[in-house]
Motif scaffolding. Sequence first.
Motif, short mmCIF file in Angstrom:
data_model
loop_
_atom_site.label_atom_id
_atom_site.label_comp_id
_atom_site.label_asym_id
_atom_site.label_seq_id
_atom_site.Cartn_x
_atom_site.Cartn_y
_atom_site.Cartn_z
N ALA A 132 15.82 100.33 10.07
CA ALA A 132 16.75 100.67 8.98
C ALA A 132 15.97 100.61 7.68
O ALA A 132 15.40 99.57 7.34
CB ALA A 132 17.92 99.69 8.95
N GLY A 133 15.92 101.74 6.98
CA GLY A 133 15.16 101.80 5.73
C GLY A 133 16.04 101.56 4.53
O GLY A 133 17.26 101.76 4.59
N LEU A 134 15.43 101.16 3.43
CA LEU A 134 16.20 100.91 2.21
C LEU A 134 16.77 102.20 1.62
O LEU A 134 17.76 102.19 0.93
CB LEU A 134 15.30 100.23 1.16
N LEU A 167 5.04 90.22 -0.83
CA LEU A 167 3.95 90.01 0.13
C LEU A 167 3.32 91.34 0.55
O LEU A 167 2.15 91.40 0.87
CB LEU A 167 4.47 89.28 1.37
N GLY A 168 4.13 92.37 0.55
CA GLY A 168 3.63 93.66 1.00
C GLY A 168 2.68 94.31 0.02
O GLY A 168 1.92 95.19 0.38
N CYS A 175 3.23 96.29 -2.73
CA CYS A 175 3.56 97.71 -2.76
C CYS A 175 3.02 98.37 -4.03
O CYS A 175 3.75 98.68 -4.95
CB CYS A 175 5.08 97.90 -2.65
N PHE A 204 11.07 89.06 -1.31
CA PHE A 204 9.92 88.29 -0.84
C PHE A 204 8.98 89.19 -0.07
O PHE A 204 7.76 89.16 -0.26
CB PHE A 204 10.44 87.15 0.03
N ALA A 205 9.55 90.05 0.77
CA ALA A 205 8.73 90.97 1.57
C ALA A 205 7.98 91.95 0.67
O ALA A 205 6.83 92.27 0.91
CB ALA A 205 9.61 91.73 2.56
N MET A 206 8.65 92.45 -0.37
CA MET A 206 8.00 93.38 -1.29
C MET A 206 6.82 92.72 -1.98
O MET A 206 5.75 93.30 -2.14
CB MET A 206 8.99 93.87 -2.35
N VAL A 218 15.26 87.97 0.79
CA VAL A 218 14.27 88.23 1.84
C VAL A 218 13.49 89.49 1.53
O VAL A 218 12.27 89.54 1.62
CB VAL A 218 14.95 88.33 3.22
N LEU A 219 14.19 90.55 1.12
CA LEU A 219 13.54 91.83 0.83
C LEU A 219 12.61 91.72 -0.38
O LEU A 219 11.52 92.28 -0.39
CB LEU A 219 14.58 92.93 0.61
#
Lengths: 119, 178
Positions: free
Chosen positions: A35-37, A13-14, A16, A9-11, A6-7
């Motif tokens: 909650a941050g990485l 899409l984000g 960064c 995938f988010a990266m 999930v993370l």
Amino acid sequence: MKVYCVLSFAMLLGGCSSNHLVYVQEVSMGLNVSAGLGGTEKISLGYDRDVFAIVPKKDGVASDNPDQDAMSLVTMNKATIESLTKMRVTEFVAAGAPADVIADESDTLTSIREKVYEN
Amino acid sequence: MKIVSGCSCNPTNLASCVCLLMFLSSCSLNSYQVPFNSVQSLELENGEKLAATNSLGFHLYTKGGVGFQLGKIQRQLLYPGITDTGTECLKGIGSSNEKADEVRIEADTEKSPSRISVLRYGVGVDVSFSGIRMILGMNHRNESRTDLRLSSSSYYRSGGELNLDEACSVIKKRGKTK
């Protein structure tokens, strides 16, 4: 394993990338849990305000001074919060050459401050 | 067929179709509302463009992370005008500073907003590259972005919610001189 998928995938899409200077001003009222990485957890209940900037460094290969910020930033802001639905934000942001010029001129900085805080 | 909003919809029934339409009209994906697109746009003095959306219901977004919001969500995207100096926003503030240098303007900013304002009410969850977050209540986020190849200045003043009183955002291409 699912969390990492999930993370990732988010990266993706984000988007960064580090080719932008980002300035963020954020206001929350209510419950805010994050909650941050990097191990940064936060819980706030009620009013919370964050102001931060992400300024990339110069490219270490292309620049003689890789630790130098890639761009200057000058900001002034005011937030007036009267209720959940009545919030006024006044903000000035300059990045790059205009920020270099403004930072050297105290009169201009004074004009900006007066404009931002006039009401 | 059971719909999340609590309506019981059957496509053969007119009332059910109306119910389905109402449900769909309160959803959005990345600010595109179904079936109607609620984007309003406005052109400002220096060529800036302002796009705003305002919707109620259930919203999914996949830009800048993945998340959902149940409640009200208002977005305002400000696309900068392209100028010779990048300092036009200082004029309204009272400065006469106009250090125009010899730079050719070629930037394509149509797809890159310089300022993104999002006002959300309700409950929302975000998953992004920086972490996971849950918000219950109100959240107002203003984000200004500047490409490292450009220079920019912007001035923004809003009234209640995202009602815009004044906005100025201009950029100047940096780099090679003509």
